[in-house]
Motif scaffolding. Structure first.
Motif, mmCIF file in Angstrom:
data_model
loop_
_atom_site.group_PDB
_atom_site.id
_atom_site.type_symbol
_atom_site.label_atom_id
_atom_site.label_comp_id
_atom_site.label_asym_id
_atom_site.label_seq_id
_atom_site.Cartn_x
_atom_site.Cartn_y
_atom_site.Cartn_z
ATOM 1 N N ASP A 1 -18.127 -26.319 -22.898
ATOM 2 C CA ASP A 1 -17.225 -27.226 -23.613
ATOM 3 C C ASP A 1 -17.868 -27.772 -24.889
ATOM 4 O O ASP A 1 -17.303 -28.614 -25.565
ATOM 5 C CB ASP A 1 -16.769 -28.369 -22.716
ATOM 6 C CG ASP A 1 -17.888 -29.338 -22.359
ATOM 7 O OD1 ASP A 1 -19.073 -29.054 -22.681
ATOM 8 O OD2 ASP A 1 -17.585 -30.388 -21.770
ATOM 9 N N GLY A 2 -19.068 -27.276 -25.219
ATOM 10 C CA GLY A 2 -19.720 -27.706 -26.451
ATOM 11 C C GLY A 2 -20.564 -28.944 -26.314
ATOM 12 O O GLY A 2 -21.118 -29.428 -27.288
ATOM 13 N N ASN A 3 -20.663 -29.471 -25.104
ATOM 14 C CA ASN A 3 -21.419 -30.701 -24.891
ATOM 15 C C ASN A 3 -22.242 -30.564 -23.614
ATOM 16 O O ASN A 3 -21.686 -30.372 -22.540
ATOM 17 C CB ASN A 3 -20.466 -31.896 -24.757
ATOM 18 C CG ASN A 3 -19.622 -32.072 -25.989
ATOM 19 O OD1 ASN A 3 -20.074 -32.600 -26.991
ATOM 20 N ND2 ASN A 3 -18.389 -31.584 -25.940
ATOM 21 N N CYS A 4 -23.552 -30.643 -23.751
ATOM 22 C CA CYS A 4 -24.391 -30.479 -22.571
ATOM 23 C C CYS A 4 -25.801 -30.981 -22.863
ATOM 24 O O CYS A 4 -26.119 -31.361 -23.984
ATOM 25 C CB CYS A 4 -24.452 -29.011 -22.144
ATOM 26 S SG CYS A 4 -25.211 -27.908 -23.354
ATOM 27 N N GLU A 5 -26.596 -30.968 -21.836
ATOM 28 C CA GLU A 5 -28.020 -31.257 -21.949
ATOM 29 C C GLU A 5 -28.705 -30.272 -21.011
ATOM 30 O O GLU A 5 -28.583 -30.370 -19.796
ATOM 31 C CB GLU A 5 -28.321 -32.696 -21.525
ATOM 32 C CG GLU A 5 -29.776 -33.063 -21.705
ATOM 33 C CD GLU A 5 -30.071 -34.482 -21.267
ATOM 34 O OE1 GLU A 5 -30.212 -35.347 -22.147
ATOM 35 O OE2 GLU A 5 -30.147 -34.727 -20.040
ATOM 36 N N MET B 1 -16.666 -28.317 -32.866
ATOM 37 C CA MET B 1 -18.010 -27.953 -33.154
ATOM 38 C C MET B 1 -18.400 -26.789 -32.303
ATOM 39 O O MET B 1 -17.582 -26.129 -31.729
ATOM 40 C CB MET B 1 -18.814 -29.173 -32.790
ATOM 41 C CG MET B 1 -20.122 -29.168 -33.212
ATOM 42 S SD MET B 1 -21.084 -29.684 -34.335
ATOM 43 C CE MET B 1 -21.073 -31.017 -34.928
ATOM 44 N N LEU B 2 -19.638 -26.591 -32.150
ATOM 45 C CA LEU B 2 -20.109 -25.497 -31.308
ATOM 46 C C LEU B 2 -19.534 -25.642 -29.939
ATOM 47 O O LEU B 2 -19.493 -26.706 -29.398
ATOM 48 C CB LEU B 2 -21.610 -25.607 -31.123
ATOM 49 C CG LEU B 2 -22.515 -24.808 -31.945
ATOM 50 C CD1 LEU B 2 -23.856 -24.750 -31.302
ATOM 51 C CD2 LEU B 2 -22.077 -23.523 -32.415
ATOM 52 N N ARG B 3 -19.172 -24.569 -29.417
ATOM 53 C CA ARG B 3 -18.787 -24.550 -28.029
ATOM 54 C C ARG B 3 -19.881 -23.769 -27.347
ATOM 55 O O ARG B 3 -19.702 -22.654 -26.939
ATOM 56 C CB ARG B 3 -17.439 -23.880 -27.880
ATOM 57 C CG ARG B 3 -16.750 -24.310 -26.656
ATOM 58 C CD ARG B 3 -15.344 -23.787 -26.713
ATOM 59 N NE ARG B 3 -14.407 -24.830 -26.561
ATOM 60 C CZ ARG B 3 -14.069 -25.350 -25.405
ATOM 61 N NH1 ARG B 3 -14.595 -24.927 -24.315
ATOM 62 N NH2 ARG B 3 -13.196 -26.296 -25.340
ATOM 63 N N PRO C 1 -13.770 -30.414 -31.423
ATOM 64 C CA PRO C 1 -12.910 -29.233 -31.449
ATOM 65 C C PRO C 1 -13.041 -28.481 -32.773
ATOM 66 O O PRO C 1 -13.516 -29.034 -33.759
ATOM 67 C CB PRO C 1 -11.509 -29.819 -31.276
ATOM 68 C CG PRO C 1 -11.616 -31.205 -31.803
ATOM 69 C CD PRO C 1 -13.009 -31.662 -31.479
ATOM 70 N N PRO C 2 -12.619 -27.200 -32.793
ATOM 71 C CA PRO C 2 -12.630 -26.473 -34.056
ATOM 72 C C PRO C 2 -11.595 -27.046 -35.017
ATOM 73 O O PRO C 2 -10.665 -27.704 -34.595
ATOM 74 C CB PRO C 2 -12.281 -25.043 -33.670
ATOM 75 C CG PRO C 2 -11.876 -25.060 -32.250
ATOM 76 C CD PRO C 2 -12.177 -26.403 -31.685
ATOM 77 N N GLU D 1 -23.094 -37.204 -32.403
ATOM 78 C CA GLU D 1 -21.692 -37.607 -32.365
ATOM 79 C C GLU D 1 -20.801 -36.369 -32.396
ATOM 80 O O GLU D 1 -21.038 -35.454 -33.178
ATOM 81 C CB GLU D 1 -21.405 -38.475 -33.596
ATOM 82 C CG GLU D 1 -19.994 -38.969 -33.692
ATOM 83 C CD GLU D 1 -19.758 -39.781 -34.962
ATOM 84 O OE1 GLU D 1 -18.592 -39.838 -35.383
ATOM 85 O OE2 GLU D 1 -20.721 -40.316 -35.514
ATOM 86 N N ALA D 2 -19.790 -36.348 -31.534
ATOM 87 C CA ALA D 2 -18.848 -35.232 -31.510
ATOM 88 C C ALA D 2 -17.855 -35.399 -32.649
ATOM 89 O O ALA D 2 -17.141 -36.391 -32.720
ATOM 90 C CB ALA D 2 -18.111 -35.180 -30.177
ATOM 91 N N GLN D 3 -17.853 -34.439 -33.586
ATOM 92 C CA GLN D 3 -16.924 -34.453 -34.708
ATOM 93 C C GLN D 3 -16.265 -33.088 -34.820
ATOM 94 O O GLN D 3 -16.892 -32.076 -34.522
ATOM 95 C CB GLN D 3 -17.650 -34.732 -36.026
ATOM 96 C CG GLN D 3 -18.328 -36.082 -36.097
ATOM 97 C CD GLN D 3 -18.976 -36.257 -37.458
ATOM 98 O OE1 GLN D 3 -18.276 -36.470 -38.448
ATOM 99 N NE2 GLN D 3 -20.276 -36.149 -37.517
ATOM 100 N N THR D 4 -15.029 -33.064 -35.283
ATOM 101 C CA THR D 4 -14.312 -31.807 -35.448
ATOM 102 C C THR D 4 -15.104 -30.850 -36.339
ATOM 103 O O THR D 4 -15.549 -31.234 -37.416
ATOM 104 C CB THR D 4 -12.923 -32.061 -36.061
ATOM 105 O OG1 THR D 4 -12.197 -32.910 -35.193
ATOM 106 C CG2 THR D 4 -12.157 -30.760 -36.254
#
Length: 152
Positions: A38-42, A1-3, A135-136, A109-112
């Motif tokens: 890494d595409g995941n943050c707050e 996903m977005l990084r 991930p992409p 949810e983290a999805q490709t």
């Protein structure tokens, strides 16, 4: 996903004047946009911010352009176009190649190859943006549009 690595932040502040009693919401990474690489943050957003999508969800950039008590306005830019709209506080919006949606779910949810974003704690002076990405790659099969007569 977005990084969501920050590719640049504008110098214009979204909430120029802090209204009386306008407290900034808390975010795990504060204003450290590098935490999004890494595409995941707050993160806390108080001015226009461009986050790099790295091609995830068929997107190159997610820009937060305006903050209000009900959520944040955004612009998306990608290799095949883009769009704009409003991300509503507390709702998870997902973006993927050829589509997107919004719903009331507890956590993104983290999805490709899918970018999920949830704004939380929005006030007149700032909002917490919580992008989540996997991930992409090709999006999950459940998100791929099926054309009758073509492979199923």
């Amino acid at each position: 996903m977005l990084r969501p690595a920050v590719t640049g932040c504008s110098t214009s502040t979204i909430g120029q004047a802090h209204p009386a009693g306008g407290e900034l919401p808390n975010a795990a990474a504060g204003r450290d946009y590098a935490a999004c690489t890494d595409g995941n943050c707050e993160v806390l957003v108080t001015k226009t911010v461009d986050l790099s999508a790295g091609g995830r969800g068929d997107l190159d950039t997610l820009s937060i352009t305006h903050i209000g008590r009900g959520g944040v306005d955004y612009e998306l830019k990608g290799a095949h176009g883009g769009g704009s709209g409003n991300l509503t506080t507390g709702r998870v919006s997902t973006f993927y190649e050829g589509g997107g949606g919004s719903g009331d779910v507890p956590q993104p949810e983290a999805q490709t190859s899918v970018l999920a974003v949830r704004p939380t704690g929005a006030s007149a002076v700032g909002a917490v943006a919580q992008p989540v990405s996997g991930p992409p790659g090709p999006p999950p099969e459940s998100l791929v549009p099926h054309i009758p007569g073509f492979g199923g």
